[in-house]
Design an enzyme around this catalytic site. Structure first.
Site, PDB file in Angstrom:
ATOM      1  N   ASP A   1     -42.718-126.349 128.886  1.00  0.00           N
ATOM      2  CA  ASP A   1     -42.654-126.395 127.426  1.00  0.00           C
ATOM      3  C   ASP A   1     -42.071-125.073 126.928  1.00  0.00           C
ATOM      4  OD1 ASP A   1     -43.436-126.082 124.717  1.00  0.00           O
ATOM      5  OD2 ASP A   1     -45.550-125.907 125.234  1.00  0.00           O
ATOM      6  N   SER A   2     -40.978-125.129 126.162  1.00  0.00           N
ATOM      7  CA  SER A   2     -40.358-123.946 125.575  1.00  0.00           C
ATOM      8  C   SER A   2     -39.919-122.987 126.674  1.00  0.00           C
ATOM      9  CB  SER A   2     -41.315-123.305 124.568  1.00  0.00           C
ATOM     10  OG  SER A   2     -40.651-122.354 123.779  1.00  0.00           O
TER      11      SER A   2
END
Length: 331
Positions: free
Chosen positions: A165-166
């Protein structure tokens, strides 16, 4: 003689990381927001050290229902976000998302930590990301069956997926490159990575994209914070066109020879990183790589960890499950 001025805060990230004028760094163990953990007991979890030298651990999640059938489960890595500067496998938002991943995917979820900047600037996090995957492979090679029993007894090492994530999505990209050759895949055996899932990957560049230029100041991830993360995490003096942040920047290595496993890139319509991730996927697809984009209209950065039980998060979980159940084939 005048007394020396006390060090002052020169950089701050989400009330968790404080960098002072004398170079010292102060961290808070917990995030600056309160999120209750929703653990209904259907998923077991435990912490394991995978890198003693750097004091790094990972958290394993195993669905309890697996015990009934004794079947082996796919393995799903999840690298947390936080701009390479903050975040932890122990944070409640990460815990909630991983609990749902394990339950909904029917998978053994592996959530590693990695060294954070500015104390440990990039590429330290990428090295740690690779070390976690190699740890998984090592469990099957332990002499005398000494590997972690959740891995040796429950995991299907031929069905491994790597997600993040990210900043974790950026790690997923670099691991796809890292293990994108026959020699590297042989090093991983018996682990076989079937696919990658980049969740709103954190890429950068000196030239602004439209979604960056038009990002409102009240966005969950806005321009000042975005730029601050890169300034604190990249090697000293580097710009956002550094190869770690910009895979297609002027100094980035060519990706033509990389044998990418199928890669799903998830973007949100209201995310500052939207256009850069879409461009990344388009360039790889034009080069013949197996890459697809899943665009969640109207969603902000990190919507699936902010509220793992929203309708959009449920739809994302269904998209990921189809990808995993199909062993990395796109529907």
């Amino acid at each position: 003689m005048a007394s020396e001025a006390a060090p002052r805060v020169v950089d701050e990230c989400r009330g968790v990381l404080f960098v002072y004028s004398d170079g010292s760094v102060v961290r808070r163990a917990q995030p600056g927001f309160s999120t209750p953990v929703r653990d209904d007991g259907t998923v077991e979890w435990k912490d394991v050290t995978f890198d003693e030298a750097h004091g790094l651990g990972l958290r394993l999640y195993l669905p309890r229902e697996r015990a009934a059938g004794g079947r082996r489960l796919p393995v799903f890595f999840y690298y947390h976000g936080g701009g390479f500067c903050i975040g932890s496998r122990t944070w409640p938002n990460v815990q909630n998302y991983c609990l749902r991943l394990a339950s909904d995917l029917g998978a053994l979820v592996v959530a590693p930590d990695y060294r954070l900047a500015p104390e440990h600037r990039l590429p330290a996090a990428l090295d740690d990301g690779a070390a976690a995957v190699l740890w998984l492979a090592a469990q099957a090679k332990e002499a005398g069956g000494g590997g972690d029993p959740w891995v040796t007894e429950a995991a299907d090492l031929g069905r491994v997926f790597v997600s993040g994530d990210s900043a974790g999505g950026t790690i997923a990209h670099h691991l796809a490159v890292w293990f994108g050759s026959p020699a590297a895949r042989a090093e991983l055996a018996p682990v076989a990575v079937r696919g990658y899932v980049q969740l709103m990957p954190f890429f950068g560049g000196v030239e602004r994209t439209r979604s960056e230029a038009e990002c409102p100041d009240d966005a969950f991830l806005n321009r000042p914070l975005n730029d601050r993360y890169w300034r604190l995490s990249l090697p000293e003096g580097a710009t956002a066109d550094h190869p770690v942040s910009n895979p297609f920047g002027p100094g980035a290595p060519a990706l033509d020879a990389v044998e990418f496993a199928p890669t799903m890139v998830v973007v949100g319509g209201r995310d500052i990183l939207h256009d850069r991730a879409v461009d990344y996927a388009a360039r790889l697809k034009a080069a013949g790589k197996p890459v697809e984009v899943r665009d969640f209209d109207g969603q902000q950065h990190g919507f699936f960890t902010i509220d793992p039980w929203s309708d959009a998060s449920a739809e994302l979980m269904r998209v990921i499950k189809r990808f995993v159940d199909a062993d990395g084939r796109f529907d």
